[in-house]
Motif scaffolding. Structure first.
Motif, PDB file in Angstrom:
ATOM      1  N   GLY A 190       0.768  -1.020  -0.162  1.00  0.00           N
ATOM      2  CA  GLY A 190       0.054  -0.083   0.040  1.00  0.00           C
ATOM      3  C   GLY A 190       0.844   1.217   0.048  1.00  0.00           C
ATOM      4  O   GLY A 190       0.458   2.257   0.593  1.00  0.00           O
ATOM      5  N   ALA A 191       1.971   1.311  -0.615  1.00  0.00           N
ATOM      6  CA  ALA A 191       2.973   2.426  -0.784  1.00  0.00           C
ATOM      7  C   ALA A 191       2.415   3.445  -1.423  1.00  0.00           C
ATOM      8  O   ALA A 191       1.458   3.065  -2.450  1.00  0.00           O
ATOM      9  N   HIS A 192       2.681   4.862  -1.233  1.00  0.00           N
ATOM     10  CA  HIS A 192       2.238   5.883  -2.039  1.00  0.00           C
ATOM     11  C   HIS A 192       3.131   5.995  -3.228  1.00  0.00           C
ATOM     12  O   HIS A 192       4.130   5.213  -3.385  1.00  0.00           O
ATOM     13  N   GLU A 193       2.592   6.900  -4.028  1.00  0.00           N
ATOM     14  CA  GLU A 193       3.051   6.954  -5.606  1.00  0.00           C
ATOM     15  C   GLU A 193       4.665   7.306  -5.631  1.00  0.00           C
ATOM     16  O   GLU A 193       5.144   6.423  -6.373  1.00  0.00           O
ATOM     17  N   GLU A 194       5.027   8.175  -4.700  1.00  0.00           N
ATOM     18  CA  GLU A 194       6.481   8.427  -4.985  1.00  0.00           C
ATOM     19  C   GLU A 194       7.384   7.274  -4.404  1.00  0.00           C
ATOM     20  O   GLU A 194       8.733   6.919  -5.068  1.00  0.00           O
ATOM     21  N   GLN A 195       7.007   6.719  -3.444  1.00  0.00           N
ATOM     22  CA  GLN A 195       7.939   5.343  -2.876  1.00  0.00           C
ATOM     23  C   GLN A 195       7.733   4.290  -3.860  1.00  0.00           C
ATOM     24  O   GLN A 195       8.850   3.571  -4.326  1.00  0.00           O
ATOM     25  N   THR A 196       6.585   3.934  -4.622  1.00  0.00           N
ATOM     26  CA  THR A 196       6.458   3.132  -5.666  1.00  0.00           C
ATOM     27  C   THR A 196       7.327   3.104  -6.702  1.00  0.00           C
ATOM     28  O   THR A 196       8.175   2.483  -7.310  1.00  0.00           O
ATOM     29  N   ALA A 197       7.460   4.629  -7.297  1.00  0.00           N
ATOM     30  CA  ALA A 197       8.265   5.118  -8.521  1.00  0.00           C
ATOM     31  C   ALA A 197       9.680   4.828  -8.072  1.00  0.00           C
ATOM     32  O   ALA A 197      10.587   4.277  -8.886  1.00  0.00           O
ATOM     33  N   ALA A 198      10.129   5.232  -6.883  1.00  0.00           N
ATOM     34  CA  ALA A 198      11.409   4.806  -6.407  1.00  0.00           C
ATOM     35  C   ALA A 198      11.746   3.590  -6.332  1.00  0.00           C
ATOM     36  O   ALA A 198      12.880   3.332  -6.933  1.00  0.00           O
ATOM     37  N   MET A 199      11.030   2.716  -6.117  1.00  0.00           N
ATOM     38  CA  MET A 199      11.296   1.250  -6.058  1.00  0.00           C
ATOM     39  C   MET A 199      11.437   0.721  -7.200  1.00  0.00           C
ATOM     40  O   MET A 199      12.276  -0.173  -7.942  1.00  0.00           O
ATOM     41  N   VAL A 200      10.382   1.301  -8.266  1.00  0.00           N
ATOM     42  CA  VAL A 200      10.595   0.899  -9.671  1.00  0.00           C
ATOM     43  C   VAL A 200      11.976   1.107 -10.391  1.00  0.00           C
ATOM     44  O   VAL A 200      12.555   0.333 -11.105  1.00  0.00           O
ATOM     45  N   GLN A 201      12.446   2.341 -10.039  1.00  0.00           N
ATOM     46  CA  GLN A 201      13.831   2.822 -10.371  1.00  0.00           C
ATOM     47  C   GLN A 201      14.818   2.013  -9.818  1.00  0.00           C
ATOM     48  O   GLN A 201      15.828   1.633 -10.470  1.00  0.00           O
ATOM     49  N   TYR A 202      14.701   1.584  -8.509  1.00  0.00           N
ATOM     50  CA  TYR A 202      15.590   0.745  -7.924  1.00  0.00           C
ATOM     51  C   TYR A 202      15.684  -0.490  -8.495  1.00  0.00           C
ATOM     52  O   TYR A 202      16.843  -1.066  -8.812  1.00  0.00           O
ATOM     53  N   GLY A 203      14.547  -1.136  -8.907  1.00  0.00           N
ATOM     54  CA  GLY A 203      14.755  -2.393  -9.572  1.00  0.00           C
ATOM     55  C   GLY A 203      15.037  -2.332 -10.931  1.00  0.00           C
ATOM     56  O   GLY A 203      15.966  -3.344 -11.558  1.00  0.00           O
ATOM     57  N   LYS A 204      14.834  -1.254 -11.579  1.00  0.00           N
ATOM     58  CA  LYS A 204      15.336  -1.247 -13.063  1.00  0.00           C
ATOM     59  C   LYS A 204      16.753  -0.964 -12.970  1.00  0.00           C
ATOM     60  O   LYS A 204      17.392  -1.653 -14.066  1.00  0.00           O
TER      61      LYS A 204
END
Ligand code: IPE
Ligand code: IPE
Ligand code: MG
Ligand code: MG
Ligand code: MG
Length: 324
Positions: A190-204
């Motif tokens: 249930g993370a908010h948008e900024e955190q989710t975007a940061a995690m996508v960047q981390y994974g990428k």
């Protein structure tokens, strides 16, 4: 690696292995289920499910929530490997014969298909609150892997590939599943948008560095350590990081003829690798891995400080030092 991280890794991997053993069981017809079992039983590093679960916990989720998506992702990863080995004509994976080599191509195609479907059955166990969103992210991710694998094959016969085109290809074929792991881990917490975007960047970024390292090890590692055929990328005329870097460098003339030979021998592979060392291509790959990983580290700043964030930071260190 700290003892705490080692313990966490082995705990999470154990959970994944146990669940896979429950999900993929031998049944009739064995000519379908045996090769599926074979593909998942020589468990690999299980990096993608570990990432999914660590990101989830770092953002306040728990294992009961994330385990099915994590296991599903590992099954999807194994499906891609079974088909990838057919496409790349590789005999060896995780130090054992590949599925198509041990059986045949038809068996491997079906075993891969079966793993993909089992992955969706497992994913369907995810809580109904988030299932629709998770299904979308998984399906979109797998489609991008197919796009990346298509580019990978297309590039074999393309004369000129820029570094940018190379990144597009590896971000899709490899970065995507790492990004999906992190996005779904965040989503289920249930993370908010900024955190989710940061995690996508981390994974990428982790996925990108991981594939450059894979290209490097394909050239300079040893079969008994890497568990895969060494020099396979050169033999198959892959546009690996090393090839793209060398062919876009001022030293192109020193290696172009050898790289483009129709039949590349093991002697040629040794010569090409020596040239790569001399012209700075090996060092360039190592630098690129470190730089890419520093972007992954920056993305972690969006997470709340906690033990799991530290684990995600430690995981970055294992990417650059991995040998297999
Ligand atoms: C292999 O992935 C495919 C690539 C993206 C290079 P892994 O190296 O994570 O495979 P296993 O599961 O640990 O064997
Ligand atoms: C892996 O690329 C990408 C996928 C499996 C989707 P590679 O072809 O380099 O992976 P390995 O080296 O065979 O594991
Ligand atoms: Mg391959
Ligand atoms: Mg491949
Ligand atoms: Mg490879």
């Amino acid at each position: 690696m700290t003892d705490a991280f080692k313990g966490k890794l082995s705990f999470l991997k154990d959970r994944v292995t146990k669940r896979i053993e429950q999900v993929i069981v031998p049944k009739s017809p064995l000519s379908l289920y045996d090769p599926m079992l074979y593909a998942v039983s020589s468990s690999g590093k299980q990096l993608r499910p570990v990432l999914l679960m660590l990101v989830n916990e770092a953002l306040g989720g728990d294992l009961a929530q994330s385990i099915h998506a994590a296991v599903s992702l590992e099954l999807i990863h194994n499906f891609t490997l079974v088909h990838d080995d057919i496409m790349d004509h590789d005999d060896l994976r995780r130090g054992r014969e590949t599925v198509f080599k041990r059986w045949d191509e038809n068996v491997a195609i079906l075993a891969g298909d079966g793993l993909l479907v089992m992955a969706y059955l497992e994913l369907a166990q995810t809580s109904p609150d988030s299932l629709a969103k998770v299904l979308h992210v998984f399906s979109q991710g797998i489609l991008e892997v197919c796009e990346g694998q298509t580019l990978d094959k297309d590039f074999e016969t393309r004369e000129e590939i820029s570094l940018q085109e190379y990144y597009e290809m590896i971000d899709k074929k490899t970065g995507q599943l790492f990004a999906v792991a992190c996005q779904v881990g965040a989503l289920l917490a249930g993370a908010h948008e900024e955190q989710t975007a940061a995690m996508v960047q981390y994974g990428k970024m982790i996925g990108r560095a991981f594939q450059i390292q894979d290209d490097l090890l394909d050239a300079i590692s040893q079969e008994y350590v890497f568990g895969k055929n060494i020099g396979s990328d050169l033999e198959e005329h892959k546009k690996s990081f090393l090839v793209v870097h060398a062919l876009n460098s001022p030293y192109r003339d020193k290696c172009e003829r050898l790289i483009k030979k129709e039949k590349i021998t093991s002697g040629d592979i040794q010569k090409i690798v020596q040239i790569f060392k001399k012209i700075g291509t090996i060092d360039a790959a190592k630098n690129e891995i470190l730089q890419t990983l520093s972007h992954a580290r920056n993305a972690l700043a969006e997470l709340p400080a906690n033990e799991n964030r530290d684990f995600l930071s430690e995981l970055i260190d294992t990417i650059a030092t991995r040998k297999s």
